[in-house]
Write a protein that holds these residues in place. Structure first.
Motif, PDB file in Angstrom:
ATOM      1  N   PHE A 111     -18.098  -1.389  -4.490  1.00 21.28           N
ATOM      2  CA  PHE A 111     -17.064  -0.445  -4.941  1.00 21.28           C
ATOM      3  C   PHE A 111     -15.756  -0.665  -4.190  1.00 21.28           C
ATOM      4  N   VAL A 112     -15.838  -1.194  -2.965  1.00 21.40           N
ATOM      5  CA  VAL A 112     -14.609  -1.524  -2.223  1.00 21.40           C
ATOM      6  C   VAL A 112     -13.896  -2.702  -2.888  1.00 21.40           C
ATOM      7  N   LYS A 113     -14.655  -3.736  -3.186  1.00 18.92           N
ATOM      8  CA  LYS A 113     -14.043  -4.937  -3.796  1.00 18.92           C
ATOM      9  C   LYS A 113     -13.535  -4.649  -5.208  1.00 18.92           C
ATOM     10  N   ALA A 114     -14.230  -3.769  -5.924  1.00 15.25           N
ATOM     11  CA  ALA A 114     -13.782  -3.417  -7.283  1.00 15.25           C
ATOM     12  C   ALA A 114     -12.395  -2.783  -7.254  1.00 15.25           C
ATOM     13  N   ALA A 115     -12.054  -2.157  -6.129  1.00 11.53           N
ATOM     14  CA  ALA A 115     -10.737  -1.526  -5.984  1.00 11.53           C
ATOM     15  C   ALA A 115      -9.693  -2.510  -5.459  1.00 11.53           C
ATOM     16  N   GLY A 116     -10.094  -3.773  -5.262  1.00 11.51           N
ATOM     17  CA  GLY A 116      -9.121  -4.790  -4.851  1.00 11.51           C
ATOM     18  C   GLY A 116      -9.006  -4.981  -3.349  1.00 11.51           C
ATOM     19  N   LEU A 117      -9.821  -4.307  -2.589  1.00 13.44           N
ATOM     20  CA  LEU A 117      -9.831  -4.506  -1.143  1.00 13.44           C
ATOM     21  C   LEU A 117     -10.888  -5.551  -0.775  1.00 13.44           C
ATOM     22  N   ASN A 118     -10.831  -5.996   0.467  1.00 12.79           N
ATOM     23  CA  ASN A 118     -11.875  -6.886   0.967  1.00 12.79           C
ATOM     24  C   ASN A 118     -12.949  -6.067   1.677  1.00 12.79           C
ATOM     25  N   ALA A 119     -14.142  -6.639   1.742  1.00  8.46           N
ATOM     26  CA  ALA A 119     -15.215  -6.032   2.532  1.00  8.46           C
ATOM     27  C   ALA A 119     -16.025  -7.157   3.151  1.00  8.46           C
ATOM     28  N   LEU A 120     -16.360  -7.013   4.418  1.00  6.96           N
ATOM     29  CA  LEU A 120     -17.146  -8.023   5.121  1.00  6.96           C
ATOM     30  C   LEU A 120     -18.355  -7.365   5.775  1.00  6.96           C
ATOM     31  N   ASP A 121     -19.459  -8.120   5.792  1.00  6.91           N
ATOM     32  CA  ASP A 121     -20.733  -7.648   6.323  1.00  6.91           C
ATOM     33  C   ASP A 121     -20.854  -8.113   7.776  1.00  6.91           C
ATOM     34  N   VAL A 122     -20.852  -7.169   8.714  1.00  3.85           N
ATOM     35  CA  VAL A 122     -20.952  -7.562  10.126  1.00  3.85           C
ATOM     36  C   VAL A 122     -22.390  -7.555  10.637  1.00  3.85           C
TER      37      VAL A 122
END
Lengths: 191, 191
Positions: free
Chosen positions: B145-156
């Motif tokens: 849902f973060v990426k769908a809004a155009g932001l990046n998301a990374l798994d730490v």
């Protein structure tokens, strides 16, 4: 004008020594094995892995008394990549300060990859060095040579904050190790 | 298509709810006091301060079983700004997971200021949401849902890494509190 001694000839040592000269300050570069050459800088950057700090303390503990000593290490468990090898409520910098009670220990550079010190950029952002320490003048000495080279430097507080800086360094290494970021990227700080 | 429930009507709750709808997903917004309305989202963001987590667990613990529960808190000692109020080897997220053993707890958004979620930018950089958790599908739900809004998301990594994310959030708050960065800035992640 500062004189900065770098102990350690790796990528980080090279990158930091270039910063020093780029800013018009003077650098002395010593290798870890070069224990017979005197440290002449008033700021001494220990550009070595966490595991080598004990050896330097043993060799040069007396010589470092009164100096600004910069710890750049990330004390990761590199076997598991799943934790730090320092106590949860401590830091590599706190351990070093305990072993060098007469030195002014500053934590810095552990949240910067070497390449971003060389270019002065993380992506399009000016590289920011995060600095922690208990002695305001000691921190200012580090901030000054970093800013003289055209990079940013921010003061995150007392040496207790090294714990958080090591958590940031750890996370950045996790992201690079999992190839989600590259070694020219990482954390940028936007004002 | 996900349905995300946001509990909490503050700046962060509003910013995250806007992200959800911007990405074409469905949002339900509940206030903390709204304990009689059912949670209908499969992902539930607890957009409340650390100190309110216990109240939500007490009110909605059974209801959150089986759901993805997102902890966004920074458990600072706001009296001193000199430490966290969780154990040094733990995290707010680990505490929450212990209290909600049947939920899939994910740490996310605690390293993002609300303004940077709204604009999608930290300076010129796309805002990156750092995510930690033990359940891969749960993390993926948040990342999606973060990426769908155009932001990046990374798994730490695993939920253990919430400790490091909380250290990053803490440092960012220290820098903003000392006015070295603004509330529209902070940490950006450059690939």
């Amino acid at each position: 004008m500062s004189k900065v001694t770098i102990i350690g000839g790796g990528n980080m040592g090279k990158a930091i020594s270039e910063l020093v000269t780029k800013g018009g300050n003077t650098v002395e570069i010593l290798t870890r094995s070069d224990a017979s050459t005197a440290v002449t800088g008033e700021i001494v950057v220990l550009a070595v892995p966490y595991g080598a700090l004990g050896e330097i303390v043993a060799q040069r503990g007396d010589e470092l008394a009164g100096k600004v000593v910069v710890d750049i290490t990330n004390p990761l468990d590199f076997q598991t990549f799943d934790g730090l090898v320092v106590p949860a409520d401590g830091s590599a910098a706190a351990e070093l300060a305990a072993k060098l009670p007469r030195a002014k220990v500053v934590k810095a550079f552990n949240t910067n990859f070497a390449a971003t010190l060389g270019t002065g950029k993380v992506g399009e952002n000016t590289t920011t060095v995060l600095v922690a320490g208990d002695d305001a003048d000691a921190k200012q000495g580090v901030v000054s040579f970093v800013k003289a080279a055209g990079l940013n430097a921010l003061d995150v507080g007392s040496l207790k904050r090294a714990r958080e800086l090591e958590a940031i360094g750890f996370t950045q290494l996790v992201l690079a190790g999992s190839e989600q970021i590259g070694w020219t990227g990482g954390f940028a700080v936007v004002a």
